[in-house]
Design an enzyme around this catalytic site. Structure first.
Site, PDB file in Angstrom:
ATOM      1  N   LYS A   1     -12.554  -1.689   7.064  1.00 51.33           N
ATOM      2  CA  LYS A   1     -11.865  -2.699   7.871  1.00 51.33           C
ATOM      3  C   LYS A   1     -12.299  -2.582   9.329  1.00 51.33           C
ATOM      4  O   LYS A   1     -12.958  -3.463   9.866  1.00 51.33           O
ATOM      5  CB  LYS A   1     -10.354  -2.569   7.717  1.00 51.33           C
ATOM      6  CG  LYS A   1      -9.898  -2.993   6.321  1.00 51.33           C
ATOM      7  CD  LYS A   1      -8.807  -2.130   5.803  1.00 51.33           C
ATOM      8  CE  LYS A   1      -8.623  -2.153   4.317  1.00 51.33           C
ATOM      9  NZ  LYS A   1      -8.682  -3.407   3.630  1.00 51.33           N
TER      10      LYS A   1
ATOM     11  N   ASP B   1      -1.354   6.570   6.369  1.00 50.70           N
ATOM     12  CA  ASP B   1      -2.480   5.749   5.935  1.00 50.70           C
ATOM     13  C   ASP B   1      -2.768   4.764   7.065  1.00 50.70           C
ATOM     14  O   ASP B   1      -1.970   3.870   7.337  1.00 50.70           O
ATOM     15  CB  ASP B   1      -2.082   5.007   4.645  1.00 50.70           C
ATOM     16  CG  ASP B   1      -3.123   3.980   4.202  1.00 50.70           C
ATOM     17  OD1 ASP B   1      -4.166   3.845   4.869  1.00 50.70           O
ATOM     18  OD2 ASP B   1      -2.874   3.303   3.179  1.00 50.70           O
TER      19      ASP B   1
ATOM     20  N   TRP C   1       0.809  -1.224   0.000  1.00 51.85           N
ATOM     21  CA  TRP C   1       0.000   0.000   0.000  1.00 51.85           C
ATOM     22  C   TRP C   1       0.834   1.262   0.000  1.00 51.85           C
ATOM     23  O   TRP C   1       0.512   2.228  -0.703  1.00 51.85           O
ATOM     24  CB  TRP C   1      -1.016  -0.026   1.142  1.00 51.85           C
ATOM     25  CG  TRP C   1      -1.983  -1.151   0.929  1.00 51.85           C
ATOM     26  CD1 TRP C   1      -2.093  -2.292   1.662  1.00 51.85           C
ATOM     27  CD2 TRP C   1      -2.937  -1.286  -0.150  1.00 51.85           C
ATOM     28  NE1 TRP C   1      -3.048  -3.119   1.117  1.00 51.85           N
ATOM     29  CE2 TRP C   1      -3.579  -2.530   0.014  1.00 51.85           C
ATOM     30  CE3 TRP C   1      -3.291  -0.483  -1.227  1.00 51.85           C
ATOM     31  CZ2 TRP C   1      -4.573  -2.981  -0.870  1.00 51.85           C
ATOM     32  CZ3 TRP C   1      -4.281  -0.924  -2.106  1.00 51.85           C
ATOM     33  CH2 TRP C   1      -4.906  -2.155  -1.920  1.00 51.85           C
TER      34      TRP C   1
HETATM   35  N1  PLP Z   1      -4.433   1.403   2.297  1.00 55.41           N
HETATM   36  C1  PLP Z   1      -4.478   0.225   2.944  1.00 55.41           C
HETATM   37  C2  PLP Z   1      -3.629   0.052   4.156  1.00 55.41           C
HETATM   38  C3  PLP Z   1      -5.319  -0.797   2.505  1.00 55.41           C
HETATM   39  O1  PLP Z   1      -5.368  -1.955   3.155  1.00 55.41           O
HETATM   40  C4  PLP Z   1      -6.114  -0.575   1.347  1.00 55.41           C
HETATM   41  C5  PLP Z   1      -7.022  -1.620   0.859  1.00 55.41           C
HETATM   42  O2  PLP Z   1      -7.081  -2.734   1.331  1.00 55.41           O
HETATM   43  C6  PLP Z   1      -6.015   0.646   0.704  1.00 55.41           C
HETATM   44  C7  PLP Z   1      -5.184   1.625   1.200  1.00 55.41           C
HETATM   45  C8  PLP Z   1      -6.828   0.919  -0.526  1.00 55.41           C
HETATM   46  O3  PLP Z   1      -8.124   1.129  -0.164  1.00 55.41           O
HETATM   47  P1  PLP Z   1      -9.331   1.215  -1.220  1.00 55.41           P
HETATM   48  O4  PLP Z   1      -9.542  -0.160  -1.742  1.00 55.41           O
HETATM   49  O5  PLP Z   1     -10.446   1.734  -0.378  1.00 55.41           O
HETATM   50  O6  PLP Z   1      -8.926   2.163  -2.277  1.00 55.41           O
END
Ligand code: PLP
Length: 368
Positions: A199, A175, A106
């Protein structure tokens, strides 16, 4: 008909507290005597104003968010923020550069997206595998960076920070999509925190952004207006139609967290739950193997291999099949890493984890 007993260990969208689902079901056709569902409600109505204000106030209360921070409920997911962060913040300083710590899928995606808008400095040598956090004393931070970015919990690889990095000046951006409200956090140490809801705090569709007020108003001119923090903050997330139902569900989840002791209680429980699984892994003489260094093993997402260090695929399949027979679902590791991943978010109960732990012991006995 009795509902089948299922335990959801999915990485997200993930398990929600039962009471939240019951409440949403109860109010589905008639919210608070309005005669309509939240799904049908105008985002400018007084009922929805109450919902969004309540959700924000609960969040401020649970995280002790200082008054000089704005809270926004936006669309576009965590991935939308990979773009919104540089679009709004990389221009804070003239050089248009930002520091990124890349410890998993990520943060790697976020860094790649930021490269579209400025210069990205990854503060450590590229990692061969995402199993650790490089020692912060070895990071080469750039004093003229507009911000320093990291992902607090790497959902795919199970790497979690148990400390807040020091930036020596530039604002810190994190994040927290997959460990938001799993423990207390000192918001005042951050310029910006974002988290997708699906989550730990609700369902897909809404992403929380908490941003310090002085960071508003620096967006690049190419920033789409729906991603412009200043515009959204000034309009209380109502520049355009917000994800009303997802915000409502988040409000119910925040109520549940508050009624269950807040972030401190969540932390105690999450420590306990993850230890139950890591203890079995550690005591299994290598039958179960977690590749992540002990100091940064995630309490939220526990990845492990079965049979041997790099995993025995036949045994892993047997493990997943046996789990499914016992009603335990979504334990398959992310396709990029394989193996098993147990996600133990706030709504996953001690009893749920106990069932998994029992099954892991049984499987070990049978196959070791
Ligand atoms: N950041 C993290 C830590 C994630 O686990 C995820 C998705 O699992 C994301 C960002 C991306 O999120 P989205 O699917 O809502 O764009």
């Amino acid at each position: 008909m009795d509902q089948k007993q299922t335990i959801n260990f999915g990485a997200g969208p993930a398990k929600l507290p039962q009471t939240v689902l019951f409440q949403a079901q109860k109010e589905m056709l008639d919210y608070n005597g309005s005669g309509i569902s939240v799904l049908e409600m105008s985002h400018r109505s007084s009922d929805f104003s109450k919902i969004i204000n309540k959700t924000e106030n609960l969040l401020r209360d649970l995280l002790n968010i200082p008054d000089n921070y704005k809270v926004m409920f936006l669309q576009g997911g965590g991935s939308g923020q990979f773009s919104a962060v540089p679009l709004n913040l990389i221009g804070l300083k003239g050089d248009r550069c930002a520091d990124y710590v890349v410890t998993g899928t990520w943060s790697s995606k976020a860094a790649k997206e930021a490269e579209k808008y400025g210069k990205v400095n990854v503060v450590h040598p590229k990692l061969d595998s995402y199993t650790k956090i490089p020692d912060p004393s070895s990071w080469t931070l750039n004093p003229s960076a507009s911000y320093v970015y990291y992902c607090c919990n790497e959902t795919v690889h199970g790497v979690e920070y148990n400390f807040i990095p020091e930036t020596n000046g530039p604002v810190l951006v994190s994040d927290m999509s997959s460990n938001f409200l799993s423990r207390p956090v000192d918001v005042s140490k951050f310029g910006l925190i974002f988290a997708g809801a699906q989550k730990n705090v609700g369902c897909a569709g809404v992403t929380v952004v908490i941003v310090r007020e002085d960071l508003l108003g620096h967006a690049l001119k190419e920033c789409p207006i729906v991603l412009d923090y200043k515009v959204q903050a000034e309009m209380n997330s109502l520049y355009n139609t917000p994800p009303c139902f997802s915000i409502y569900i988040m409000g119910l989840v925040l109520d549940w967290i508050k009624n269950n002791g807040g972030t401190a209680a969540m932390e105690t429980l999450n420590k306990q739950k993850s230890s139950m699984i890591y203890d079995i892994i550690n005591a299994s003489n290598g039958f179960y193997a977690c590749p992540v260094e002990t100091a940064c093993r995630s309490r939220m997402n526990v990845p492990f291999r079965v049979g041997k260090k790099d995993g025995d695929e036949a045994l892993e399949k047997a493990f997943l099949d046996g789990a499914a027979k016992r009603g335990m679902i979504s334990l398959k590791g992310h396709r990029s890493v394989g193996g098993i991943r147990a996600s133990l978010y706030n709504a996953v109960t001690l009893e749920d984890v106990d069932a998994l732990a029992g099954y892991m012991k049984e499987f070990l006995k049978e196959h070791q």
